[in-house]
Design an enzyme around this catalytic site. Structure first.
Site, PDB file in Angstrom:
ATOM      1  N   GLU A  23       0.772  -1.102   0.025  1.00  0.00           N
ATOM      2  CA  GLU A  23      -0.025  -0.012  -0.072  1.00  0.00           C
ATOM      3  C   GLU A  23       0.796   1.220   0.055  1.00  0.00           C
ATOM      4  O   GLU A  23       2.153   1.332  -0.012  1.00  0.00           O
ATOM      5  CB  GLU A  23      -0.904   0.104   1.251  1.00  0.00           C
ATOM      6  CG  GLU A  23      -0.043  -0.211   2.584  1.00  0.00           C
ATOM      7  CD  GLU A  23      -0.588   0.706   3.480  1.00  0.00           C
ATOM      8  OE1 GLU A  23      -0.852   2.005   3.118  1.00  0.00           O
ATOM      9  OE2 GLU A  23      -0.315   0.342   4.802  1.00  0.00           O
ATOM     10  N   LYS A 157      -3.271  -1.481  14.110  1.00  0.00           N
ATOM     11  CA  LYS A 157      -2.567  -0.384  14.815  1.00  0.00           C
ATOM     12  C   LYS A 157      -2.853  -0.727  16.292  1.00  0.00           C
ATOM     13  O   LYS A 157      -3.986  -0.757  16.922  1.00  0.00           O
ATOM     14  CB  LYS A 157      -2.719   0.867  14.035  1.00  0.00           C
ATOM     15  CG  LYS A 157      -1.677   0.883  13.012  1.00  0.00           C
ATOM     16  CD  LYS A 157      -1.889   2.270  12.219  1.00  0.00           C
ATOM     17  CE  LYS A 157      -3.279   2.280  11.462  1.00  0.00           C
ATOM     18  NZ  LYS A 157      -2.984   1.771  10.345  1.00  0.00           N
TER      19      LYS A 157
HETATM   20  N1  PSU Z   1       0.166   0.826   8.579  1.00  0.00           N
HETATM   21  C1  PSU Z   1       1.453   1.408   8.880  1.00  0.00           C
HETATM   22  N2  PSU Z   1       1.119   2.796   9.036  1.00  0.00           N
HETATM   23  C2  PSU Z   1      -0.070   3.319   8.272  1.00  0.00           C
HETATM   24  C3  PSU Z   1      -1.111   2.452   7.860  1.00  0.00           C
HETATM   25  C4  PSU Z   1      -0.933   1.448   7.932  1.00  0.00           C
HETATM   26  O1  PSU Z   1       2.286   1.026   9.728  1.00  0.00           O
HETATM   27  O2  PSU Z   1      -0.193   4.697   8.030  1.00  0.00           O
HETATM   28  C5  PSU Z   1      -2.318   2.977   7.126  1.00  0.00           C
HETATM   29  C6  PSU Z   1      -3.009   1.851   6.122  1.00  0.00           C
HETATM   30  O3  PSU Z   1      -2.828   2.499   4.947  1.00  0.00           O
HETATM   31  C7  PSU Z   1      -4.180   1.659   6.847  1.00  0.00           C
HETATM   32  C8  PSU Z   1      -4.686   3.174   7.287  1.00  0.00           C
HETATM   33  O4  PSU Z   1      -5.233   1.305   5.735  1.00  0.00           O
HETATM   34  O5  PSU Z   1      -3.497   3.598   7.746  1.00  0.00           O
HETATM   35  C9  PSU Z   1      -5.802   2.822   8.450  1.00  0.00           C
HETATM   36  O6  PSU Z   1      -6.286   4.266   8.368  1.00  0.00           O
HETATM   37  P1  PSU Z   1      -7.636   4.384   9.191  1.00  0.00           P
HETATM   38  O7  PSU Z   1      -7.579   3.763  10.624  1.00  0.00           O
HETATM   39  O8  PSU Z   1      -8.083   5.587   9.177  1.00  0.00           O
HETATM   40  O9  PSU Z   1      -8.730   3.356   8.581  1.00  0.00           O
END
Ligand code: PSU
Ligand code: MN
Length: 300
Positions: A23, A157
């Site tokens: 990604e 996360k």
């Molecule tokens: N993993 C990481 N750093 C990031 C992300 C994932 O180590 O920045 C990104 C991914 O693209 C994931 C997004 O889909 O964060 C999720 O965002 P949200 O919590 O707003 O859905």
């Protein structure tokens, strides 16, 4: 999504090797420059070293690209106004001819359309810490459940609600493997206190379950959570206290929606004196190695 709407790099289209999708939100919104570019390129090399072809996904000038070049990775990392596109934003970015980094969920939609079976990210978005009142459930989760792609991550996360996330994944019928561990990892740290109930020891085992799922005609994806190496992990207490404080600051600043994850990642980095960024780099590199191995095992 229709595959004839994708711009697949010849390097990827003509590859005889299995392809691993990567990604770009982590590049544009998850890490500062220039470590974001260095990490993105290192991750591609690690995938290649396992005998797989890396394809970083993103949207440039409204074109959905499967296999960004080095220059294009640099562009998505440095251009101003790069959107963070989750799946619902893809048509908006395309219609506007915009530049957009794709989240895990958006990347899974594109990977599935391109026929790619393995996707590597850092930590997935998941059920947010206050989801029972604010309904913040990342669009990454339904994409993991829907598309026939194996997602390799280091857990959700760490500021997500891990228990609720595992419940969500069970409800939506996603097999969740923990790599060489009984515990679901906590992104920056190895242990979350939660188990997924399925421990795997090899890429071949993940590949066999994915193939069995396909043979059985069961739709959707599979999640593999890989604890980051001990040496680069943050002590759990440091992770928890940085999260508590950064969530407090986000509440105070009124940050919500898709701005929340980038805000928290950057606050946690400051609060840990840069150590969380080092962990984030280590874990995505580690995930790339495992993802490359799984792709190679699927092709075998
Ligand atoms: N993993 C990481 N750093 C990031 C992300 C994932 O180590 O920045 C990104 C991914 O693209 C994931 C997004 O889909 O964060 C999720 O965002 P949200 O919590 O707003 O859905
Ligand atoms: Mn969210």
């Amino acid at each position: 999504m229709k595959s004839d709407q994708l711009w697949i790099a010849p390097r990827v289209r003509e590859s005889k090797q299995p392809v691993v999708a990567l990604e770009s939100t982590i590049i544009a919104h998850g890490m500062p420059y220039p470590v974001n570019v260095e990490t993105a390129l290192a991750v591609e090399r690690i995938v290649a070293a396992q005998g797989a072809t890396p394809a970083t996904l993103g949207i440039l000038d409204g074109r959905i690209i499967v296999g960004l070049s080095t220059d294009e990775i640099e562009r998505i990392a440095t251009a101003g106004g790069v959107l963070k596109a989750c799946e619902r934003d893809i048509p908006i970015a395309v219609a506007h001819g915009a530049n957009a980094a794709t989240t895990a969920g958006a990347s899974l939609a594109i990977a599935a359309a391109a026929g790619i079976a393995v996707f590597v990210t850092g930590g997935i978005g998941a059920v947010g810490p206050q989801a029972s009142t604010d309904f913040d459930v990342s669009a990454d989760l339904p994409a993991i459940a829907e598309y026939p792609v194996i997602t390799v991550c280091a857990g959700a996360k760490a500021f997500m609600d891990i228990g609720a996330t595992l419940e969500w994944l069970e409800t939506h019928r996603v097999p969740v493997a923990t790599w060489g561990s009984d515990e679901f990892p906590l992104f920056y740290s190895r242990r979350s206190g939660f188990s997924s109930g399925w421990r795997v020891e090899s890429a071949a085992e993940v590949a066999a379950v994915h193939q069995a799922k396909r043979r059985l005609g069961l739709d959707g994806g599979l999640l593999v959570a890989v604890p980051l190496p001990e040496e680069q992990a943050l002590p759990e207490e440091m992770t928890h206290s940085a999260i508590r404080e950064s969530l407090r600051q986000a509440g105070e600043a009124g940050i919500s929606g898709k701005a929340l994850t980038p805000f928290l990642l950057s606050r946690i980095k400051e609060l840990t004196g840069g150590r969380s960024l080092e962990s984030n780099i280590a874990l995505i590199r580690n995930n790339a190695r495992v993802g490359g191995q799984i792709a190679a095992a699927l092709a075998y």
